[in-house]
Design an enzyme around this catalytic site. Structure first.
Site, PDB file in Angstrom:
ATOM      1  N   ASN A 107     100.778 -32.887  75.708  1.00 56.63           N
ATOM      2  CA  ASN A 107      99.885 -32.413  76.763  1.00 56.63           C
ATOM      3  C   ASN A 107      99.011 -31.288  76.207  1.00 56.63           C
ATOM      4  O   ASN A 107      99.386 -30.616  75.246  1.00 56.63           O
ATOM      5  CB  ASN A 107     100.702 -31.878  77.943  1.00 56.63           C
ATOM      6  CG  ASN A 107      99.829 -31.481  79.120  1.00 56.63           C
ATOM      7  OD1 ASN A 107      98.847 -32.161  79.442  1.00 56.63           O
ATOM      8  ND2 ASN A 107     100.165 -30.376  79.766  1.00 56.63           N
ATOM      9  N   HIS A 109      97.214 -27.836  77.724  1.00 57.21           N
ATOM     10  CA  HIS A 109      97.193 -26.973  78.908  1.00 57.21           C
ATOM     11  C   HIS A 109      96.257 -25.801  78.636  1.00 57.21           C
ATOM     12  O   HIS A 109      96.398 -25.121  77.607  1.00 57.21           O
ATOM     13  CB  HIS A 109      98.599 -26.467  79.224  1.00 57.21           C
ATOM     14  CG  HIS A 109      98.615 -25.545  80.406  1.00 57.21           C
ATOM     15  ND1 HIS A 109      98.509 -26.005  81.695  1.00 57.21           N
ATOM     16  CD2 HIS A 109      98.674 -24.192  80.494  1.00 57.21           C
ATOM     17  CE1 HIS A 109      98.518 -24.975  82.528  1.00 57.21           C
ATOM     18  NE2 HIS A 109      98.620 -23.862  81.825  1.00 57.21           N
ATOM     19  N   SER A 136      96.588 -24.618  74.812  1.00 55.41           N
ATOM     20  CA  SER A 136      97.805 -24.927  74.056  1.00 55.41           C
ATOM     21  C   SER A 136      98.070 -26.426  74.073  1.00 55.41           C
ATOM     22  O   SER A 136      98.050 -27.048  75.135  1.00 55.41           O
ATOM     23  CB  SER A 136      99.032 -24.252  74.692  1.00 55.41           C
ATOM     24  OG  SER A 136      98.853 -22.865  74.851  1.00 55.41           O
ATOM     25  N   ASP A 145     104.639 -27.445  81.951  1.00 56.84           N
ATOM     26  CA  ASP A 145     103.877 -26.691  80.952  1.00 56.84           C
ATOM     27  C   ASP A 145     104.800 -25.842  80.067  1.00 56.84           C
ATOM     28  O   ASP A 145     104.394 -24.797  79.561  1.00 56.84           O
ATOM     29  CB  ASP A 145     102.820 -25.804  81.622  1.00 56.84           C
ATOM     30  CG  ASP A 145     101.833 -26.622  82.440  1.00 56.84           C
ATOM     31  OD1 ASP A 145     101.517 -27.752  82.024  1.00 56.84           O
ATOM     32  OD2 ASP A 145     101.393 -26.139  83.499  1.00 56.84           O
TER      33      ASP A 145
HETATM   34  C1  GRF Z   1      91.376 -29.799  80.163  1.00 56.51           C
HETATM   35  O1  GRF Z   1      90.723 -28.585  80.128  1.00 56.51           O
HETATM   36  C2  GRF Z   1      92.853 -29.632  79.936  1.00 56.51           C
HETATM   37  O2  GRF Z   1      93.201 -28.425  79.368  1.00 56.51           O
HETATM   38  C3  GRF Z   1      93.452 -29.705  81.298  1.00 56.51           C
HETATM   39  O3  GRF Z   1      92.605 -30.485  82.068  1.00 56.51           O
HETATM   40  C4  GRF Z   1      91.287 -30.472  81.515  1.00 56.51           C
HETATM   41  C5  GRF Z   1      90.847 -31.892  81.429  1.00 56.51           C
HETATM   42  O4  GRF Z   1      89.481 -32.033  81.184  1.00 56.51           O
HETATM   43  N1  GRF Z   1      94.812 -30.194  81.196  1.00 56.51           N
HETATM   44  P1  GRF Z   1      88.932 -33.463  80.753  1.00 56.51           P
HETATM   45  O5  GRF Z   1      89.309 -34.454  81.849  1.00 56.51           O
HETATM   46  O6  GRF Z   1      89.534 -33.828  79.448  1.00 56.51           O
HETATM   47  O7  GRF Z   1      87.436 -33.303  80.675  1.00 56.51           O
END
Ligand code: GRF
Length: 212
Positions: A107, A109, A136, A145
């Site tokens: 993931n 985050h 991260s 997370d």
């Molecule tokens: C990213 O900023 C990520 O950190 C978070 O959700 C956002 C997703 O953006 N988990 P995208 O859909 O990849 O444009």
């Protein structure tokens, strides 16, 4: 060639960075399929434009989180992925899902974990007067997370920044570090063992590679 399955809920700009990295050979794998819990997710459109199978499952069609995830697992497993990548997937995972892909589930985050798990991280960083924020990449465990951090990227927060400014600055870093970490995994350099992330046989510190 190794196979990735990517899960998205929204814009899919991280998915795009991953698709581009595969296309350019920076990740030695291909995205076999993309799934979403939102039919309107633009990430699905990005996948289709790249000729990749893309599907939405609607939570309304399932009686429980477990039932939804059982179906999602079945559909993902049709593609026999080596790695499952959460890229802006905004749905809490059942323990059975996490267990199914244990040690091959990543993931990203948008915070310098363990700071700011959960939502609205950029807003919190600004409200708290933080001079830096970041993102991260981590292995996913049952703790929201909370899995082992692999790599973080920091960005400055300036006093006149809007939330959108910080989001955009963080996302630029995401497009660099997520494909990099995925390439490490695909190349067999990165594993999760004993609830820790290991790179090239060395256990990574709690804030990931090159942590201070
Ligand atoms: C990213 O900023 C990520 O950190 C978070 O959700 C956002 C997703 O953006 N988990 P995208 O859909 O990849 O444009």
């Amino acid at each position: 060639m190794k196979r990735l399955v990517v899960l998205v809920s929204g814009n899919g700009s991280n998915l795009q960075a991953i698709l581009d990295a595969c296309e350019q050979g920076r990740i030695d794998a291909r995205v076999a399929a993309v799934f979403s819990n939102k039919a309107s997710a633009f990430g699905l459109e990005r996948a289709r434009q790249a000729g990749i199978d893309a599907y939405a499952l609607s939570a309304a069609d399932y009686e429980s989180r477990e039932a939804f995830d059982r179906q999602l697992i079945a559909r993902i497993d049709d593609y026999a992925p080596d790695l499952v990548v959460l890229a802006g997937y905004m749905r809490i995972l059942s323990p059975a899902f996490v267990a199914r892909y244990h040690d091959r589930l990543l993931n990203i985050h948008p915070s310098l974990l363990p700071k700011y798990p959960g939502l609205h991280t950029h807003r919190q960083a600004i409200a708290n007067g933080d001079s830096e924020h970041g993102t991260s990449v981590h292995f996913v465990t049952d703790q929201l997370d909370g899995g082992p951090v692999i790599l973080q990227a920091k960005v400055p927060v300036f006093s006149n920044d809007s939330e959108e400014d910080v989001i955009a600055r963080v996302q630029q870093q995401e497009y660099a570090i997520y494909p990099l970490v995925i390439s490490w995994f695909v190349d067999g350099r990165l594993v999760m063992r004993d609830n820790a992330a290991w790179l090239d046989g060395a256990k990574l510190p709690s804030n990931g590679y090159a942590g201070e």
